[in-house]
Write a protein that holds these residues in place. Structure first.
Motif, PDB file in Angstrom:
ATOM      1  N   ILE A 107       0.837  -1.208   0.000  1.00 57.67           N
ATOM      2  CA  ILE A 107       0.000   0.000   0.000  1.00 57.67           C
ATOM      3  C   ILE A 107       0.866   1.250   0.000  1.00 57.67           C
ATOM      4  CG2 ILE A 107      -1.677   1.314   1.345  1.00 57.67           C
ATOM      5  CD1 ILE A 107      -2.859  -1.356   2.294  1.00 57.67           C
ATOM      6  N   LEU A 108       1.938   1.220   0.788  1.00 61.55           N
ATOM      7  CA  LEU A 108       2.854   2.361   0.833  1.00 61.55           C
ATOM      8  C   LEU A 108       3.442   2.641  -0.555  1.00 61.55           C
ATOM      9  CD1 LEU A 108       4.380   4.465   2.546  1.00 61.55           C
ATOM     10  CD2 LEU A 108       6.107   2.711   3.008  1.00 61.55           C
ATOM     11  N   LEU A 109       3.876   1.589  -1.241  1.00 60.72           N
ATOM     12  CA  LEU A 109       4.433   1.745  -2.585  1.00 60.72           C
ATOM     13  C   LEU A 109       3.366   2.187  -3.580  1.00 60.72           C
ATOM     14  CD1 LEU A 109       6.702  -1.444  -2.675  1.00 60.72           C
ATOM     15  CD2 LEU A 109       7.496   0.938  -2.631  1.00 60.72           C
ATOM     16  N   LEU A 110       2.164   1.646  -3.417  1.00 61.81           N
ATOM     17  CA  LEU A 110       1.055   2.041  -4.292  1.00 61.81           C
ATOM     18  C   LEU A 110       0.788   3.542  -4.187  1.00 61.81           C
ATOM     19  CD1 LEU A 110      -1.350   0.924  -6.116  1.00 61.81           C
ATOM     20  CD2 LEU A 110      -2.718   1.060  -4.036  1.00 61.81           C
ATOM     21  N   GLN A 119       4.030  11.235   4.316  1.00 56.57           N
ATOM     22  CA  GLN A 119       3.381  11.094   5.627  1.00 56.57           C
ATOM     23  C   GLN A 119       1.984  10.522   5.474  1.00 56.57           C
ATOM     24  OE1 GLN A 119       3.161  14.716   7.914  1.00 56.57           O
ATOM     25  NE2 GLN A 119       1.754  13.843   9.412  1.00 56.57           N
ATOM     26  N   GLN A 120       1.256  11.016   4.479  1.00 59.72           N
ATOM     27  CA  GLN A 120      -0.096  10.532   4.211  1.00 59.72           C
ATOM     28  C   GLN A 120      -0.065   9.057   3.800  1.00 59.72           C
ATOM     29  OE1 GLN A 120      -2.009  12.651   1.037  1.00 59.72           O
ATOM     30  NE2 GLN A 120      -4.063  11.919   1.545  1.00 59.72           N
ATOM     31  N   ALA A 121       0.900   8.692   2.965  1.00 61.75           N
ATOM     32  CA  ALA A 121       1.017   7.314   2.485  1.00 61.75           C
ATOM     33  C   ALA A 121       1.293   6.348   3.642  1.00 61.75           C
ATOM     34  CB  ALA A 121       2.126   7.221   1.445  1.00 61.75           C
ATOM     35  N   ILE A 122       2.217   6.740   4.524  1.00 62.04           N
ATOM     36  CA  ILE A 122       2.551   5.885   5.670  1.00 62.04           C
ATOM     37  C   ILE A 122       1.331   5.699   6.570  1.00 62.04           C
ATOM     38  CG2 ILE A 122       3.932   5.744   7.789  1.00 62.04           C
ATOM     39  CD1 ILE A 122       6.177   7.189   6.258  1.00 62.04           C
ATOM     40  N   TRP A 123       0.642   6.787   6.826  1.00 63.09           N
ATOM     41  CA  TRP A 123      -0.525   6.754   7.724  1.00 63.09           C
ATOM     42  C   TRP A 123      -1.617   5.846   7.164  1.00 63.09           C
ATOM     43  CZ3 TRP A 123      -5.616   7.751   8.786  1.00 63.09           C
ATOM     44  CH2 TRP A 123      -5.956   8.113  10.091  1.00 63.09           C
ATOM     45  N   ILE A 124      -1.964   6.041   5.889  1.00 65.54           N
ATOM     46  CA  ILE A 124      -3.027   5.236   5.256  1.00 65.54           C
ATOM     47  C   ILE A 124      -2.612   3.767   5.174  1.00 65.54           C
ATOM     48  CG2 ILE A 124      -4.272   4.843   3.092  1.00 65.54           C
ATOM     49  CD1 ILE A 124      -4.198   7.871   2.640  1.00 65.54           C
ATOM     50  N   ALA A 125      -1.353   3.510   4.820  1.00 67.02           N
ATOM     51  CA  ALA A 125      -0.870   2.127   4.696  1.00 67.02           C
ATOM     52  C   ALA A 125      -0.978   1.392   6.024  1.00 67.02           C
ATOM     53  CB  ALA A 125       0.575   2.117   4.198  1.00 67.02           C
ATOM     54  N   ILE A 161       3.303  -7.904  -6.302  1.00 63.58           N
ATOM     55  CA  ILE A 161       2.826  -6.515  -6.333  1.00 63.58           C
ATOM     56  C   ILE A 161       3.887  -5.571  -5.770  1.00 63.58           C
ATOM     57  CG2 ILE A 161       1.145  -4.930  -5.294  1.00 63.58           C
ATOM     58  CD1 ILE A 161      -0.931  -7.193  -5.541  1.00 63.58           C
ATOM     59  N   VAL A 162       4.513  -5.965  -4.657  1.00 61.98           N
ATOM     60  CA  VAL A 162       5.574  -5.146  -4.063  1.00 61.98           C
ATOM     61  C   VAL A 162       6.729  -4.974  -5.051  1.00 61.98           C
ATOM     62  CG1 VAL A 162       7.388  -5.131  -2.298  1.00 61.98           C
ATOM     63  CG2 VAL A 162       5.017  -5.611  -1.643  1.00 61.98           C
ATOM     64  N   GLY A 163       7.153  -6.087  -5.657  1.00 62.68           N
ATOM     65  CA  GLY A 163       8.254  -6.024  -6.623  1.00 62.68           C
ATOM     66  C   GLY A 163       7.911  -5.134  -7.810  1.00 62.68           C
ATOM     67  N   TYR A 164       6.684  -5.254  -8.294  1.00 64.19           N
ATOM     68  CA  TYR A 164       6.252  -4.445  -9.434  1.00 64.19           C
ATOM     69  C   TYR A 164       6.229  -2.961  -9.069  1.00 64.19           C
ATOM     70  CZ  TYR A 164       3.180  -2.291 -12.867  1.00 64.19           C
ATOM     71  OH  TYR A 164       2.662  -1.445 -13.825  1.00 64.19           O
ATOM     72  N   LEU A 165       5.578  -2.634  -7.946  1.00 62.47           N
ATOM     73  CA  LEU A 165       5.437  -1.227  -7.562  1.00 62.47           C
ATOM     74  C   LEU A 165       6.790  -0.595  -7.202  1.00 62.47           C
ATOM     75  CD1 LEU A 165       2.185  -1.473  -5.396  1.00 62.47           C
ATOM     76  CD2 LEU A 165       2.402  -0.504  -7.694  1.00 62.47           C
ATOM     77  N   LYS A 166       7.663  -1.383  -6.582  1.00 65.06           N
ATOM     78  CA  LYS A 166       9.007  -0.895  -6.234  1.00 65.06           C
ATOM     79  C   LYS A 166       9.797  -0.587  -7.509  1.00 65.06           C
ATOM     80  CE  LYS A 166      12.387  -0.377  -3.107  1.00 65.06           C
ATOM     81  NZ  LYS A 166      12.353   0.668  -2.061  1.00 65.06           N
ATOM     82  N   ASN A 323     -10.891   8.699 -11.449  1.00 65.19           N
ATOM     83  CA  ASN A 323      -9.941   9.824 -11.369  1.00 65.19           C
ATOM     84  C   ASN A 323     -10.106  10.633 -10.087  1.00 65.19           C
ATOM     85  OD1 ASN A 323      -8.809   9.228 -13.902  1.00 65.19           O
ATOM     86  ND2 ASN A 323     -10.438  10.342 -14.954  1.00 65.19           N
ATOM     87  N   LYS A 324     -11.337  10.742  -9.621  1.00 70.03           N
ATOM     88  CA  LYS A 324     -11.610  11.548  -8.434  1.00 70.03           C
ATOM     89  C   LYS A 324     -11.269  10.784  -7.153  1.00 70.03           C
ATOM     90  CE  LYS A 324     -15.130  14.569  -6.455  1.00 70.03           C
ATOM     91  NZ  LYS A 324     -16.536  15.054  -6.568  1.00 70.03           N
ATOM     92  N   TYR A 325     -11.640   9.495  -7.118  1.00 68.14           N
ATOM     93  CA  TYR A 325     -11.391   8.674  -5.923  1.00 68.14           C
ATOM     94  C   TYR A 325     -10.675   7.378  -6.329  1.00 68.14           C
ATOM     95  CZ  TYR A 325     -15.034  11.737  -4.042  1.00 68.14           C
ATOM     96  OH  TYR A 325     -15.780  12.825  -3.668  1.00 68.14           O
ATOM     97  N   PRO A 326      -9.404   7.460  -6.682  1.00 66.05           N
ATOM     98  CA  PRO A 326      -8.691   6.277  -7.190  1.00 66.05           C
ATOM     99  C   PRO A 326      -8.606   5.122  -6.183  1.00 66.05           C
ATOM    100  CG  PRO A 326      -7.163   8.079  -6.743  1.00 66.05           C
ATOM    101  CD  PRO A 326      -8.531   8.652  -6.651  1.00 66.05           C
ATOM    102  N   LEU A 327      -8.523   5.451  -4.897  1.00 65.79           N
ATOM    103  CA  LEU A 327      -8.410   4.375  -3.897  1.00 65.79           C
ATOM    104  C   LEU A 327      -9.720   3.609  -3.765  1.00 65.79           C
ATOM    105  CD1 LEU A 327      -6.210   5.971  -1.085  1.00 65.79           C
ATOM    106  CD2 LEU A 327      -5.544   4.761  -3.169  1.00 65.79           C
ATOM    107  N   PHE A 328     -10.832   4.293  -3.938  1.00 68.06           N
ATOM    108  CA  PHE A 328     -12.135   3.617  -3.953  1.00 68.06           C
ATOM    109  C   PHE A 328     -12.203   2.663  -5.138  1.00 68.06           C
ATOM    110  CE2 PHE A 328     -16.418   3.609  -5.854  1.00 68.06           C
ATOM    111  CZ  PHE A 328     -17.125   2.965  -4.852  1.00 68.06           C
ATOM    112  N   SER A 329     -11.763   3.124  -6.300  1.00 61.59           N
ATOM    113  CA  SER A 329     -11.788   2.281  -7.503  1.00 61.59           C
ATOM    114  C   SER A 329     -10.864   1.080  -7.368  1.00 61.59           C
ATOM    115  CB  SER A 329     -11.387   3.121  -8.723  1.00 61.59           C
ATOM    116  OG  SER A 329     -12.324   4.145  -8.937  1.00 61.59           O
ATOM    117  N   VAL A 330      -9.672   1.308  -6.798  1.00 61.74           N
ATOM    118  CA  VAL A 330      -8.744   0.191  -6.553  1.00 61.74           C
ATOM    119  C   VAL A 330      -9.407  -0.865  -5.672  1.00 61.74           C
ATOM    120  CG1 VAL A 330      -6.647  -0.488  -5.313  1.00 61.74           C
ATOM    121  CG2 VAL A 330      -6.582   1.430  -6.880  1.00 61.74           C
TER     122      VAL A 330
END
Length: 639
Positions: A107-110, A119-125, A161-166, A323-330
């Motif tokens: 999730i962090l890499l995503l 900071q936002q990425a770490i918190w959400i992950a 997924i981690v390998g791909y996103l990294k 486009n507006k809410y990409p995490l919802f779509s994911v």
């Protein structure tokens, strides 16, 4: 740096706390599918050589691949059978925790790829992965030993997924290196995930979903690479799945539904999955799913229509608001994509919680993102309080559920009492009553259950089995069982009951005198039943059981003829050698030798890759048996 340290500390505390909660389930025993999948650990004695290990790893039958990686992982815990469940469950918990760590990283890499602030990425992950890790819905996957297959498929999918996103983050700086590592991550991990469990083959499609929802269009893999490494394997897997489309009425004789009914039912089931994922409870339907109400049409029951409308609306909203809410779509598209194999057209059982273990990986991303947004708009302490409440509820439910799974007898009775529409559940209650000495009550419970569920071949066979075991069965009972079976749909557990019945009566001479002829008549009657004749497992087993009964009745010529037919249908040298041993032990050496010659014919034609032992072993074993039987015949003729 300090915030990163605190985040790591929070993750370590979470992992320790999660293990503590799950540890209450370590005292549970093996369940259902654990036994057929793990019993081969003891087929050839203790696995103490490479050949024996290879035989076990290649003994898989749970799916087209045989799932050898999952089977190999069981050797970490034991190399013989019977065994204790504790170490197997402990390893499963460790895999669950590792998956939680990998999910947090993924999730962090995503979010970094989606251009979220660090900071936002770490918190959400951390929040999203914590919800998944602590969710009570995954207790049944983690503490059900054989579902390590689902766990390992998820593990390798996450690594991919981690390998791909990294590697994707390297695109602006080292594009060739990025493409190479992305391709390697998807290719290798798809293979490893697929050979753990078949839905691991969906990895390219799942990565495609993550790519499709990415709002950052600045650095995107070139279309040629996407076509070759993402689109092509995704379409190949989808083609293999949907080429099974077949709306014929009697597609699956061993199921109580056809493909159209399955698709209708899965709409309700997937909706129910989502409900339980967002509104968790301590214990759900459990493993007794044979009584699940099948949707016979889009309006029967009416919730089928509501579910279809809901799921279509959810999917459309995921595309509209991409486009507006990409995490919802994911969250939504990843969930649907991960269900493509197990919740569509393949003739699996309808309902199992573990199908969500992989599918729900990113499902809680919108929740975590919403909480972060809320934190910026209201007092942060209030948001932290909400998070504590969420974690407390999840932890309490998971603790209670793990504790229930730690007491297998109590767990089985809980499921049985809460699924009155399940024949397997009622069978469990009857067996429990019988084990406790309540023979009459067990019989009455089965009879009452049969009145409510007259289509259950399982309950029908169990009632006969219990009567035979206590010597109170009559010819009329056998006739009634036969008449019912002729009207009832195929049930694999009922066929297993027929095997248990046969094994039981031939082991006791008095039982055989009373019941062998009746049992033989029952099997021969089923041979004329179109439903059973279509089932390969019954077609193989029928002549074999008849041979054993004839042998117990001292009708050796008929036994030999049935063994010949059984070997022809099994077409397996190992099964044939077992039959030779039975005939050699309880019959004449000459007939056993004749049967061995037939087995040798099968061996000469059998594909070497499908042998359960090495070819060298069979090349030694068959001549050795032939010499033993020949010497025995000479010895008998000299007397």
């Amino acid at each position: 740096m300090m915030k990163k340290y605190l985040s790591n500390l929070n993750l370590y505390i979470l992992l320790f706390f999660c293990f503590f909660i799950y540890s209450f389930g370590l005292s549970g025993d093996f369940l259902f599918d654990d036994y057929p999948n793990l019993e081969p650990l003891g087929t050839y004695g203790t696995i103490d050589s490479w050949d024996k290990g290879k035989n076990f790893i290649n003994s898989g039958f749970a799916g087209p691949t045989g799932r050898p990686i999952s089977l190999a992982s069981f050797l970490i815990n034991d190399n013989t059978w019977p065994s204790l469940a504790y170490s197997f469950k402990y390893t499963n918990i460790m895999i669950h925790l590792l998956n939680g760590v990998l999910l947090c990283w993924a999730i962090l890499l995503l979010l970094r790829n989606y251009n979220y602030k660090e900071q936002q990425a770490i918190w959400i992950a951390l929040i999203a992965s914590s919800i998944w890790l602590l969710h009570p819905y995954f207790v049944s996957t983690t503490l059900y030993v054989v579902q390590r297959m689902a766990q390992l498929a998820t593990l390798f999918t996450l690594i991919g997924i981690v390998g791909y996103l990294k590697a994707r983050l390297l695109l602006p700086y080292k594009p060739l290196q990025a493409y190479f590592y992305m391709a390697i991550s998807i290719g290798i991990c798809t293979i490893l995930a697929t050979y753990s469990k078949e839905n691991g083959a969906l990895l390219p499609l799942l990565v495609l979903v993550l790519e499709f929802c990415n709002p950052n269009k600045t650095y995107k893999p070139i279309w040629q690479w996407r076509a070759l490494c993402l689109w092509l394997p995704s379409f190949a897997v989808l083609y293999l799945i949907f080429r099974k489309l077949n709306f014929s009425e009697d597609l699956w004789p061993n199921r109580n539904f056809n493909q159209v009914e399955r698709l209708y039912s899965e709409a309700r089931i997937v909706t129910e999955y989502l409900y339980h994922l967002f509104f968790p409870q301590i214990e759900g339907r459990g493993l007794y799913q044979d009584g699940y109400l099948v949707s016979k049409s889009i309006l029967q029951p009416i919730t089928t229509l509501y579910s279809i409308i809901f799921l279509i609306g959810l999917a459309l909203s995921a595309f509209i608001y991409k486009n507006k809410y990409p995490l919802f779509s994911v969250a939504i598209l990843f969930f649907f994509a991960a269900h493509m194999m197990e919740s569509t057209v393949i003739g699996l059982e309808l309902y199992f919680e573990h199908r969500n273990y992989l599918a729900a990986l990113f499902l809680f991303l919108p929740v975590a993102a919403a909480l972060y947004t809320l934190k910026e708009k209201i007092e942060p302490k209030l948001v932290y309080f909400i998070i504590v409440i969420i974690f407390s509820i999840l932890s309490f439910f998971t603790y209670e559920r793990a504790k229930l799974w730690g007491n297998t007898d109590e767990l089985l009775l809980y499921w049985a009492k809460n699924t009155p529409e399940s024949p397997r559940a009622q069978s469990t209650i009857a067996m429990t009553l019988m084990e406790q000495g309540y023979i009459l009550e067990s019989k009455q419970h089965l009879e009452q259950s049969l009145e409510r569920m007259p289509q259950s071949a399982l309950l029908n066979m169990q009632l006969l089995l219990q009567k035979v075991s206590y010597g109170i069965a009559t010819e009329e009972d056998f006739k009634l069982t036969t008449e019912r079976l002729a009207k009832q749909p195929f049930d694999a557990q009922a066929i297993q009951g027929l095997r248990v019945l046969t094994e039981g009566i031939i082991a006791n001479e008095q039982q055989c005198i009373r019941y062998c002829q009746f049992t033989l008549g029952l099997i021969q009657h089923l041979d004329q039943h179109a439903g059973y004749n279509k089932i390969s497992v019954y077609r193989r087993m029928s002549p074999y059981l008849q041979a054993k009964i004839y042998l117990a009745m001292h009708q050796e010529s008929l036994a030999l003829a049935s063994y010949y037919e059984a070997i022809k249908r099994y077409n397996d040298v190992e099964a044939g050698l077992m039959m030779v041993a039975e005939l050699g032990t309880h019959g004449s050496a000459q007939n056993a030798l004749n049967l061995l010659n037939k087995v040798n014919e099968v061996y000469q034609q059998q594909d070497v890759s499908k042998l359960r032992r090495s070819k060298a072993e069979y090349d030694m074993e068959i001549p050795r048996l032939k010499k033993v039987l020949t010497d025995q015949i000479k010895s008998n003729s000299d007397r």
